[in-house]
Design a protein around this motif. Structure first.
Motif, PDB file in Angstrom:
ATOM      1  N   LEU A   1       1.051  -1.281  -0.069  1.00 55.31           N
ATOM      2  CA  LEU A   1      -0.238  -0.088  -0.061  1.00 55.31           C
ATOM      3  C   LEU A   1       0.788   1.141   0.006  1.00 55.31           C
ATOM      4  O   LEU A   1       1.465   1.386   0.854  1.00 55.31           O
ATOM      5  N   GLU A   2       0.960   2.089  -1.020  1.00 53.31           N
ATOM      6  CA  GLU A   2       1.728   3.121  -1.213  1.00 53.31           C
ATOM      7  C   GLU A   2       0.825   4.459  -1.175  1.00 53.31           C
ATOM      8  O   GLU A   2      -0.277   4.397  -1.935  1.00 53.31           O
ATOM      9  N   GLY A   3       1.115   5.470  -0.535  1.00 52.11           N
ATOM     10  CA  GLY A   3       0.812   6.764  -0.658  1.00 52.11           C
ATOM     11  C   GLY A   3       1.125   7.478   0.281  1.00 52.11           C
ATOM     12  O   GLY A   3       1.727   7.110   1.445  1.00 52.11           O
ATOM     13  N   ASN A   4       0.960   8.953   0.338  1.00 50.88           N
ATOM     14  CA  ASN A   4       1.266   9.893   1.065  1.00 50.88           C
ATOM     15  C   ASN A   4       0.445   9.588   2.534  1.00 50.88           C
ATOM     16  O   ASN A   4      -0.360   9.044   2.506  1.00 50.88           O
ATOM     17  N   LEU A   5       0.937  10.417   3.576  1.00 54.78           N
ATOM     18  CA  LEU A   5      -0.059  10.515   4.746  1.00 54.78           C
ATOM     19  C   LEU A   5      -1.193  10.820   4.367  1.00 54.78           C
ATOM     20  O   LEU A   5      -1.399  11.920   3.504  1.00 54.78           O
ATOM     21  N   GLY A   6      -2.234  10.246   4.882  1.00 55.59           N
ATOM     22  CA  GLY A   6      -3.767  10.705   4.704  1.00 55.59           C
ATOM     23  C   GLY A   6      -4.271  10.279   3.674  1.00 55.59           C
ATOM     24  O   GLY A   6      -5.442  10.666   3.331  1.00 55.59           O
ATOM     25  N   THR A   7      -3.660   9.440   2.862  1.00 56.67           N
ATOM     26  CA  THR A   7      -4.340   8.999   1.453  1.00 56.67           C
ATOM     27  C   THR A   7      -5.313   7.732   1.807  1.00 56.67           C
ATOM     28  O   THR A   7      -5.950   7.495   0.616  1.00 56.67           O
ATOM     29  N   GLY A   8      -5.301   7.247   2.744  1.00 48.37           N
ATOM     30  CA  GLY A   8      -6.257   6.203   3.194  1.00 48.37           C
ATOM     31  C   GLY A   8      -5.712   4.760   3.074  1.00 48.37           C
ATOM     32  O   GLY A   8      -6.296   3.657   2.973  1.00 48.37           O
ATOM     33  N   LYS A   9      -4.325   4.552   3.364  1.00 38.84           N
ATOM     34  CA  LYS A   9      -3.876   3.212   3.424  1.00 38.84           C
ATOM     35  C   LYS A   9      -4.377   2.526   4.742  1.00 38.84           C
ATOM     36  O   LYS A   9      -4.738   1.236   4.525  1.00 38.84           O
ATOM     37  N   THR A  10      -4.385   3.086   5.894  1.00 37.88           N
ATOM     38  CA  THR A  10      -4.942   2.434   7.039  1.00 37.88           C
ATOM     39  C   THR A  10      -6.583   2.255   6.739  1.00 37.88           C
ATOM     40  O   THR A  10      -6.864   1.222   7.380  1.00 37.88           O
TER      41      THR A  10
END
Length: 168
Positions: free
Chosen positions: A40-49
């Protein structure tokens, strides 16, 4: 083995839609009956969790799903298949993963979700699926890429789920 496949691009209008994508992923993993590793890749706050929470709920977990930012891994061994949620954001060196016995988590029939996989480069196994999340207007864009043959099957199954399932 790298599989060259078309990326699946999904617009996720809100948090509910992001969680629904996770539930869909859980469904296709269970249907496939195989172990799977998902980056799961993405900046902070993009919805990974949020996506990870949807996976765990899709597998039947009813309690809280917290980000393992400080613990590095949150096990959900009571689920079928057992699932492990990793967050490598605070990892100082990929070698730290060796000390925690990371290779043991990828044995047997399990689902491993790994946030910030680039921080474990050289130690982590190849993913089956790579999901890249980004902000897109008021929602999120999820790009789902198959890396292995198993991933190609999972990606095709995700693509078959009606887009309305990913709306909040």
């Amino acid at each position: 083995m790298n599989v060259t496949a078309q990326e699946l691009s999904l617009f996720l209008e809100d948090e509910v839609a992001t969680e629904n994508l996770g539930r869909g992923l859980a469904t296709v993993v269970v249907q496939a009956g195989q172990r799977a590793t998902v980056f799961l890749e993405g900046n902070l706050g993009t919805g990974k969790t949020t996506l990870s929470r949807g996976v765990m709920r899709g597998l039947g977990h009813e309690g809280a799903v917290k980000s393992p930012t400080y613990t590095i891994v949150e096990p959900y061994e009571h689920l079928s298949p057992p699932a492990y949620h990793f967050d490598l954001y605070r990892l100082g060196d990929p070698e730290e993963l060796e000390y925690m016995g990371i290779r043991d988590y990828f044995q047997g029939q399990c689902l491993c979700l790994i946030e910030w996989p680039e921080r474990g480069q050289g130690i982590l196994p190849e993913p089956d699926l790579w999901i890249r999340l980004s902000v897109n207007g008021d929602g999120r864009r999820a790009l789902v890429s198959a890396v292995t043959v198993v991933g190609a099957g999972l990606q095709a199954s995700l693509a078959a789920i009606p887009l309305s399932s990913y709306r909040g």
